[in-house]
Design a protein around this motif. Structure first.
Motif, PDB file in Angstrom:
ATOM      1  N   MET A 137      -6.802  -3.104  -6.290  1.00 57.11           N
ATOM      2  CA  MET A 137      -6.141  -2.301  -6.181  1.00 57.11           C
ATOM      3  C   MET A 137      -5.126  -1.451  -5.822  1.00 57.11           C
ATOM      4  O   MET A 137      -5.887  -1.080  -4.434  1.00 57.11           O
ATOM      5  N   THR A 138      -4.432  -1.540  -6.038  1.00 52.92           N
ATOM      6  CA  THR A 138      -3.557  -0.646  -4.083  1.00 52.92           C
ATOM      7  C   THR A 138      -4.406   0.979  -4.978  1.00 52.92           C
ATOM      8  O   THR A 138      -4.714   0.955  -5.628  1.00 52.92           O
ATOM      9  N   SER A 139      -3.985   1.256  -3.857  1.00 51.64           N
ATOM     10  CA  SER A 139      -3.819   2.960  -3.610  1.00 51.64           C
ATOM     11  C   SER A 139      -3.898   4.243  -4.031  1.00 51.64           C
ATOM     12  O   SER A 139      -2.562   3.976  -5.133  1.00 51.64           O
ATOM     13  N   HIS A 140      -4.563   4.915  -5.514  1.00 52.64           N
ATOM     14  CA  HIS A 140      -3.604   5.886  -6.189  1.00 52.64           C
ATOM     15  C   HIS A 140      -3.479   7.047  -5.198  1.00 52.64           C
ATOM     16  O   HIS A 140      -2.731   8.263  -6.065  1.00 52.64           O
ATOM     17  N   ARG A 141      -3.821   7.140  -3.804  1.00 54.33           N
ATOM     18  CA  ARG A 141      -3.244   8.148  -2.756  1.00 54.33           C
ATOM     19  C   ARG A 141      -2.283   8.139  -2.998  1.00 54.33           C
ATOM     20  O   ARG A 141      -1.870  10.311  -2.979  1.00 54.33           O
TER      21      ARG A 141
ATOM     22  N   TYR B 190       0.527   8.323  -5.445  1.00 59.94           N
ATOM     23  CA  TYR B 190       0.811   8.817  -7.037  1.00 59.94           C
ATOM     24  C   TYR B 190      -0.134  10.463  -7.286  1.00 59.94           C
ATOM     25  O   TYR B 190       1.208  10.517  -7.460  1.00 59.94           O
ATOM     26  N   LEU B 191      -1.036  10.652  -6.531  1.00 61.09           N
ATOM     27  CA  LEU B 191      -1.515  11.863  -6.618  1.00 61.09           C
ATOM     28  C   LEU B 191      -0.655  12.871  -5.909  1.00 61.09           C
ATOM     29  O   LEU B 191      -0.294  13.727  -6.436  1.00 61.09           O
TER      30      LEU B 191
ATOM     31  N   ASN C   5       4.480   5.320  -0.123  1.00 58.73           N
ATOM     32  CA  ASN C   5       2.564   4.371  -0.593  1.00 58.73           C
ATOM     33  C   ASN C   5       1.705   4.288   0.549  1.00 58.73           C
ATOM     34  O   ASN C   5       0.711   4.410   0.448  1.00 58.73           O
TER      35      ASN C   5
ATOM     36  N   GLU D 263      -3.934   8.239   4.119  1.00 60.25           N
ATOM     37  CA  GLU D 263      -4.921   8.089   3.861  1.00 60.25           C
ATOM     38  C   GLU D 263      -5.435   9.417   5.090  1.00 60.25           C
ATOM     39  O   GLU D 263      -6.390   9.693   5.192  1.00 60.25           O
TER      40      GLU D 263
ATOM     41  N   LEU E 235      -7.972  15.569  -1.900  1.00 58.88           N
ATOM     42  CA  LEU E 235      -8.134  14.150  -1.911  1.00 58.88           C
ATOM     43  C   LEU E 235      -9.497  13.159  -2.183  1.00 58.88           C
ATOM     44  O   LEU E 235     -10.106  13.293  -0.752  1.00 58.88           O
TER      45      LEU E 235
ATOM     46  N   ASP F  43     -10.105   7.314  -0.353  1.00 54.14           N
ATOM     47  CA  ASP F  43      -9.923   5.877  -1.263  1.00 54.14           C
ATOM     48  C   ASP F  43     -10.904   4.377  -0.530  1.00 54.14           C
ATOM     49  O   ASP F  43      -9.994   3.555  -0.415  1.00 54.14           O
TER      50      ASP F  43
END
Length: 172
Positions: free
Chosen positions: A1-5, A7-8, A62, A83, A99, A102
């Motif tokens: 899955m791609t990182s949610h960071r 998007y948050l 992203n 990150e 955050l 990740d």
């Protein structure tokens, strides 16, 4: 899955800006790829004002956040890998989010522990203990915090006063 960071970060940035507040990023300046003015770094971290009025050409991708900002009256390019962002918050209220890391989470429960309903053991409150040959162990139940207000509005303890200002505190 791609990182949610990313998007948050974008969602919280938009929420803070839509409410007329000033979004700030707390960045770990020691991470690889971070390009910030070193004179502004304190204890390996830097707080960046990313309000629309403070920066130009803001790009929140992203993988990388890029913009140009003035530091001591001198315009400088800033690049921060997603990150390396530790938190995003409003300067005025302190509301925002630290955050989460990740890093990839290993699959804690082998497939043979799945129930008939298709729910994995983790969702049912069972965790595998590393090095325990996959034996399931029940997680402790959740309980109410003494003095906390219940969701239906009943208060079991003394009334608490709401905080007037928020803040972030870095815990090492």
């Amino acid at each position: 899955m791609t990182s949610h960071r990313p998007y948050l970060l974008r969602a919280l940035y938009e929420w803070i800006a839509d409410n007329g507040m000033t979004p700030h990023l707390l960045v770990d300046a020691t991470r690889a790829g971070v390009q910030v003015p070193q004179h502004a770094v304190q204890e390996g971290r830097i707080v960046l004002n990313v309000a629309q009025r403070a920066v130009t050409q803001l790009e929140m991708g992203n993988e990388l956040i890029r913009f140009s900002a003035r530091f001591g009256g001198v315009s400088q390019a800033v690049a921060v890998p997603v990150e390396a962002v530790l938190a995003i918050y409003s300067r005025e209220t302190g509301q925002g989010m630290a955050l989460p890391d990740d890093s990839p989470v290993p699959d804690a429960v082998p497939e043979e522990h799945e129930g008939d309903s298709g729910e994995a053991g983790v969702e049912a409150g069972i965790d595998a203990v590393p090095g325990d040959a996959g034996e399931p162990v029940a997680t402790p139940p959740l309980s109410a915090v003494p003095g906390a207000q219940s969701p239906d509005g009943d208060d079991d303890g003394p009334p608490s006063t709401p905080r007037r200002t928020g803040h972030l505190r870095i815990v090492k």
